[in-house]
Design a protein around this motif. Structure first.
Motif, short mmCIF file in Angstrom:
data_model
loop_
_atom_site.label_atom_id
_atom_site.label_comp_id
_atom_site.label_asym_id
_atom_site.label_seq_id
_atom_site.Cartn_x
_atom_site.Cartn_y
_atom_site.Cartn_z
N VAL B 16 -39.06 -9.75 10.04
CA VAL B 16 -37.96 -8.79 10.06
C VAL B 16 -37.22 -8.89 8.74
O VAL B 16 -36.86 -9.99 8.30
N VAL B 17 -37.05 -7.75 8.08
CA VAL B 17 -36.34 -7.71 6.79
C VAL B 17 -35.00 -7.01 7.01
O VAL B 17 -34.97 -5.87 7.48
N TYR B 18 -33.93 -7.71 6.72
CA TYR B 18 -32.59 -7.14 6.89
C TYR B 18 -32.08 -6.62 5.55
O TYR B 18 -32.11 -7.35 4.55
N LEU B 19 -31.63 -5.37 5.53
CA LEU B 19 -31.09 -4.78 4.30
C LEU B 19 -29.58 -4.70 4.41
O LEU B 19 -29.04 -4.31 5.44
N ASN B 20 -28.92 -5.06 3.31
CA ASN B 20 -27.46 -5.06 3.32
C ASN B 20 -26.92 -4.39 2.07
O ASN B 20 -27.27 -4.78 0.96
N GLY B 21 -26.09 -3.35 2.25
CA GLY B 21 -25.41 -2.75 1.10
C GLY B 21 -25.93 -1.40 0.67
O GLY B 21 -26.26 -0.56 1.50
N ASN B 49 -34.76 -3.88 9.36
CA ASN B 49 -33.52 -3.62 10.10
C ASN B 49 -32.47 -3.08 9.11
O ASN B 49 -32.06 -3.77 8.17
N LEU B 50 -32.05 -1.82 9.35
CA LEU B 50 -31.15 -1.15 8.39
C LEU B 50 -29.70 -1.08 8.91
O LEU B 50 -28.92 -0.27 8.44
N LYS B 51 -29.38 -1.96 9.85
CA LYS B 51 -28.04 -1.93 10.46
C LYS B 51 -26.93 -2.02 9.41
O LYS B 51 -25.92 -1.33 9.51
N LYS B 79 -42.06 -0.79 10.30
CA LYS B 79 -41.31 -0.08 11.33
C LYS B 79 -39.82 -0.21 11.01
O LYS B 79 -39.37 -1.25 10.52
N LEU B 80 -39.09 0.85 11.28
CA LEU B 80 -37.68 0.87 10.89
C LEU B 80 -36.79 0.82 12.13
O LEU B 80 -37.14 1.38 13.17
N THR B 81 -35.67 0.15 12.00
CA THR B 81 -34.81 0.05 13.16
C THR B 81 -33.32 0.01 12.79
O THR B 81 -32.96 -0.35 11.67
N SER B 82 -32.50 0.42 13.74
CA SER B 82 -31.04 0.23 13.72
C SER B 82 -30.32 0.92 12.56
O SER B 82 -29.28 0.44 12.11
N LEU B 99 -43.80 9.94 9.56
CA LEU B 99 -44.67 8.92 8.94
C LEU B 99 -44.36 7.50 9.38
O LEU B 99 -45.18 6.62 9.30
N TYR B 100 -43.11 7.29 9.80
CA TYR B 100 -42.67 5.93 10.14
C TYR B 100 -42.17 5.91 11.58
O TYR B 100 -41.52 6.86 12.02
N GLU B 101 -42.46 4.82 12.26
CA GLU B 101 -41.87 4.65 13.59
C GLU B 101 -40.45 4.13 13.43
O GLU B 101 -40.23 3.12 12.75
N ILE B 102 -39.52 4.82 14.05
CA ILE B 102 -38.12 4.45 13.93
C ILE B 102 -37.58 4.09 15.32
O ILE B 102 -37.74 4.86 16.27
N PHE B 103 -36.99 2.90 15.42
CA PHE B 103 -36.50 2.40 16.70
C PHE B 103 -34.99 2.22 16.68
O PHE B 103 -34.39 2.03 15.64
N ASP B 104 -34.41 2.28 17.89
CA ASP B 104 -32.96 2.07 17.99
C ASP B 104 -32.60 0.60 17.84
O ASP B 104 -31.54 0.26 17.34
N ASN B 105 -33.47 -0.27 18.34
CA ASN B 105 -33.15 -1.70 18.22
C ASN B 105 -34.34 -2.53 17.79
O ASN B 105 -35.50 -2.15 17.96
N GLU B 106 -34.00 -3.68 17.23
CA GLU B 106 -34.99 -4.57 16.61
C GLU B 106 -36.04 -5.06 17.61
O GLU B 106 -37.23 -5.12 17.29
N GLU B 107 -35.58 -5.41 18.81
CA GLU B 107 -36.50 -5.97 19.80
C GLU B 107 -37.65 -5.00 20.10
O GLU B 107 -38.81 -5.41 20.17
N ASP B 108 -37.31 -3.74 20.28
CA ASP B 108 -38.35 -2.74 20.58
C ASP B 108 -39.34 -2.61 19.42
O ASP B 108 -40.54 -2.46 19.63
N ALA B 109 -38.80 -2.67 18.19
CA ALA B 109 -39.66 -2.53 17.01
C ALA B 109 -40.62 -3.72 16.91
O ALA B 109 -41.82 -3.55 16.68
#
Lengths: 145, 117
Positions: B16-21, B49-51, B79-82, B99-109
């Motif tokens: 899982v890669v978390y992006l910040n900023g 995770n793009l939260k 896969k992209l999430t949040s 082109l990309y699967e996008i999920f509401d939350n990390e667990e599902d992704a």
């Protein structure tokens, strides 16, 4: 809402370094909100200007960081106009058609999406070369409320 | 204060890669480096995770485009999430949901990778 902004006071000159994109975004966000745009609308305008300046840095100045980008804003008759000037190579942006992402993926192309975003987010986008001396991008957004 | 940074976490064989900023032409190389480093370690199953991502321009979107094929060729995916609504709108404008699967939350992704087996 029909105030006029004095262009001379609403100008930002930065060097063609991507590190300055954040300064450009803050400047535009500020001015757009002063003209009455909502936060959401201001963010759309900010992204369009970011894309225009990123293209200038990459294509006009070939990623050399020490050249000027001049950004000025004006507001009259509900039109917010951002003028971006550079003195680099004149480039013609690609077509404004909707990008074919599948094709992009297959060809592993990563550029070219910005122009489409600019055109989609703004009401008008005009590129011109003025007397072969400088390049100008005019981005216009109408205030509709 | 840095404009943009990433961090990663391993969950089984998924990273899982978390992006910040703020992800723009200036910070896109940071994400490129993160993806390149994962590829070098043969880690191809990524959930991004793009939260905490507040801004993305096409230069940032381009990084996802540049790596998706590589991941899929190696039985992985991105896969992209949040993502927040504003960031989703930009992905949506450019047709990324096709082109990309996008999920509401990390667990599902993350779970989707094991479901794919």
């Amino acid at each position: 809402m029909n105030k006029k902004l004095d262009i001379n006071k609403d100008r930002l000159i930065v060097k063609s370094n991507t590190a300055n994109l954040i300064t450009i975004r803050k400047f535009i966000n500020n001015k757009a909100k002063l003209c009455g745009f909502s936060s959401n609308e201001a963010e759309d305008i900010v992204l369009a200007v970011d894309e225009a300046c990123t293209n200038i840095i990459e294509h006009s100045y070939h990623s050399k960081p020490n050249f000027d980008i001049e950004i000025s804003v004006s507001f009259s008759k509900s039109n917010f106009v951002i003028t971006i000037i550079d003195y680099g190579e004149t480039f013609k942006p690609g077509s404004f058609k909707e990008p074919n992402l599948e094709l992009y993926r297959k060809q592993r192309r990563v550029g070219g999406l910005g122009v489409y975003l600019m055109k989609t987010l703004m009401d008008d986008v005009k590129y011109s070369s003025i007397n072969n001396k400088y390049n100008q991008v005019l981005l216009t957004k109408k205030l509709t409320h | 204060m840095t404009e943009f940074n990433t961090s990663t976490k391993e969950i089984g064989d998924v990273n899982v890669v978390y992006l910040n900023g703020f992800l723009d032409a200036h910070t896109a190389p940071v994400l490129e480096d993160t993806f390149s480093s994962l590829v070098e370690q043969n880690k191809f199953k990524l959930v991004v995770n793009l939260k905490d991502l507040t801004y993305i321009s096409s230069a940032g979107l381009g990084v996802f485009m540049a790596f998706i094929e590589k991941m899929r060729e190696n039985n992985g995916d991105i896969k992209l999430t949040s993502m927040n609504e504003k960031v989703f709108n930009i992905f949506d404008l450019l047709g990324f949901p096709l082109l990309y699967e996008i999920f509401d939350n990390e667990e599902d992704a993350v779970g989707k990778f094991s479901g794919d087996k």
